[in-house]
Design an enzyme around this catalytic site. Structure first.
Site, short mmCIF file in Angstrom:
data_model
loop_
_atom_site.label_atom_id
_atom_site.label_comp_id
_atom_site.label_asym_id
_atom_site.label_seq_id
_atom_site.Cartn_x
_atom_site.Cartn_y
_atom_site.Cartn_z
N ASN A 176 43.92 7.89 -64.16
CA ASN A 176 43.33 7.81 -62.83
C ASN A 176 42.52 6.53 -62.68
O ASN A 176 42.24 5.84 -63.66
CB ASN A 176 42.38 9.00 -62.61
CG ASN A 176 43.09 10.32 -62.60
OD1 ASN A 176 43.44 10.85 -61.56
ND2 ASN A 176 43.30 10.89 -63.79
N HIS B 194 43.28 10.40 -53.96
CA HIS B 194 43.39 10.51 -55.41
C HIS B 194 44.39 9.46 -55.88
O HIS B 194 45.60 9.61 -55.71
CB HIS B 194 43.88 11.92 -55.77
CG HIS B 194 44.04 12.17 -57.24
ND1 HIS B 194 43.23 13.03 -57.94
CD2 HIS B 194 44.93 11.71 -58.14
CE1 HIS B 194 43.60 13.08 -59.20
NE2 HIS B 194 44.66 12.27 -59.35
N ARG C 115 39.30 17.82 -66.02
CA ARG C 115 40.60 18.43 -65.75
C ARG C 115 41.70 17.39 -65.90
O ARG C 115 42.39 17.33 -66.92
CB ARG C 115 40.59 19.07 -64.36
CG ARG C 115 41.72 20.09 -64.12
CD ARG C 115 43.04 19.47 -63.72
NE ARG C 115 42.95 18.68 -62.50
CZ ARG C 115 43.96 17.95 -62.04
NH1 ARG C 115 45.11 17.88 -62.70
NH2 ARG C 115 43.82 17.25 -60.92
N ASP C 116 41.86 16.53 -64.93
CA ASP C 116 42.95 15.56 -64.93
C ASP C 116 42.80 14.58 -66.09
O ASP C 116 43.79 14.16 -66.70
CB ASP C 116 42.95 14.80 -63.60
CG ASP C 116 44.27 14.09 -63.32
OD1 ASP C 116 45.08 13.97 -64.24
OD2 ASP C 116 44.47 13.67 -62.17
N HIS D 242 45.97 6.70 -58.87
CA HIS D 242 46.15 6.37 -60.28
C HIS D 242 46.31 4.86 -60.41
O HIS D 242 46.75 4.19 -59.47
CB HIS D 242 47.38 7.09 -60.85
CG HIS D 242 47.14 8.54 -61.09
ND1 HIS D 242 47.24 9.12 -62.33
CD2 HIS D 242 46.78 9.55 -60.25
CE1 HIS D 242 46.95 10.41 -62.26
NE2 HIS D 242 46.67 10.70 -60.99
N CYS E 127 49.63 13.02 -64.79
CA CYS E 127 50.37 14.28 -64.61
C CYS E 127 51.27 14.52 -65.81
O CYS E 127 52.10 13.66 -66.15
CB CYS E 127 51.20 14.21 -63.32
SG CYS E 127 52.26 15.66 -63.07
#
Length: 308
Positions: free
Chosen positions: A250, A208, A15-16, A210, A241
């Site tokens: 990330n 979470h 996903r990310d 980065h 994002c």
């Protein structure tokens, strides 16, 4: 220093990790990456998001992917990101059992991300929460820009406490504190997490981070010292994002697992399996990734002595 004996790694590359890539990964490529992660022992995977395909075309095949990877009780926990009620309804129609709703502590970032104020997202959260309860879906919530906003700058810790308190009232299973553009520093992480755990000792928190400014692993270490034992990471260090300037990847899964294993902290994940799947990932996206371990190998790797 006190560290947990075991840490939960939640893999977000599907996903990310892929949502900023110029190349849109095919269903077959995503499934191959998923299978590699499963074989490596990853227990929790955020497999995609139910967003409008015009907003994030890289996620348009998330529903099809779920059809192909769900159903085996031995599979990892599968999580879908949802931005709104429509996303929750689409996830439910596919039989998804766990979702992650994201809103931002920063009003400006929330407007950029989902075209709503933070207060509007919180009101929608209550509706989505009721929908999920009715349909047997476990709902997690992520607070984006928990450690700073690229538009507004500093986000006061009091703001995060206020938002977490609202989520506690809804009995949200897991609350993720997200460092959306890598603005966090280790002391800030430690102070915020310790203060939240003191007020809400029973709440499960996930982190979470980065690696935008090179402090991802340092922030994980600070969180570990503050009692955290659950983290989102992305294979190869991919991600970011789409609606935040300067966003980069990330914290890398294989780098994180290597650090934890070197410290004697268990994850249940095979580093060798991650490295193999990370090599596959570079072929899928068509470029090198930020992964340090993929470049240098584990610290216990021995090289032959060169002949002089």
């Amino acid at each position: 220093m006190h560290f947990p004996q075991r840490v939960q790694i939640n893999e977000v590359v599907l996903r990310d990790g892929l949502q900023l890539e110029a190349k849109i990964a095919s269903l077959e490529e995503k499934k191959a990456l998923f299978n590699g992660l499963v074989q490596a022992g990853v227990e929790t995977i955020e497999f995609g998001s139910f967003v409008h395909p015009k907003a994030v075309p890289q996620m348009a095949n998330s529903g099809e992917l779920y059809d192909q990877i769900a159903g085996d009780s031995a599979d990892p926990v599968l999580i879908a990101l949802i931005p709104n009620l429509k996303g929750a309804e689409l996830a439910s129609s596919k039989g998804v059992e766990r979702v992650n709703f994201v809103f931002s502590a920063s009003n400006t970032h929330n407007l950029q991300n989902v075209n709503k104020t933070t207060e509007q997202s919180l009101k929608e959260l209550e509706v989505i929460h009721t929908f999920c309860q009715t349909n047997g879906i476990i709902m997690n919530v992520s607070i984006a820009t928990s450690f700073g906003c690229p538009f507004e700058g500093e986000v006061p810790s009091s703001r995060i406490h206020e938002l977490v308190h609202k989520l506690i009232d809804l009995k949200i299973d897991i609350v993720t504190l997200a460092d959306t553009t890598g603005m966090a520093n280790p002391r800030q992480v430690s102070d915020l997490l310790e203060s939240l755990k003191k007020v809400h000792p029973e709440q499960k928190f996930n982190l979470h981070f980065h690696n935008t400014r090179g402090m991802g692993l340092a922030n994980i270490l600070a969180a570990l010292e503050a009692g955290a034992d659950s983290f989102d990471t992305s294979l190869g260090g991919l991600g970011g994002c789409p609606f935040a300037p300067g966003a980069t990847g990330n914290v890398c899964t294989e780098d994180t697992v290597h650090m934890l294993h070197s410290m004697g902290i268990e994850t249940g994940i095979s580093l060798e399996g991650l490295i193999e799947t990370s090599r596959m990932l570079e072929k899928v996206v068509g470029h090198n990734t930020p992964s340090y371990i993929l470049k240098a190998g584990p610290s216990d790797k021995k090289y032959p002595v060169p002949n002089n």
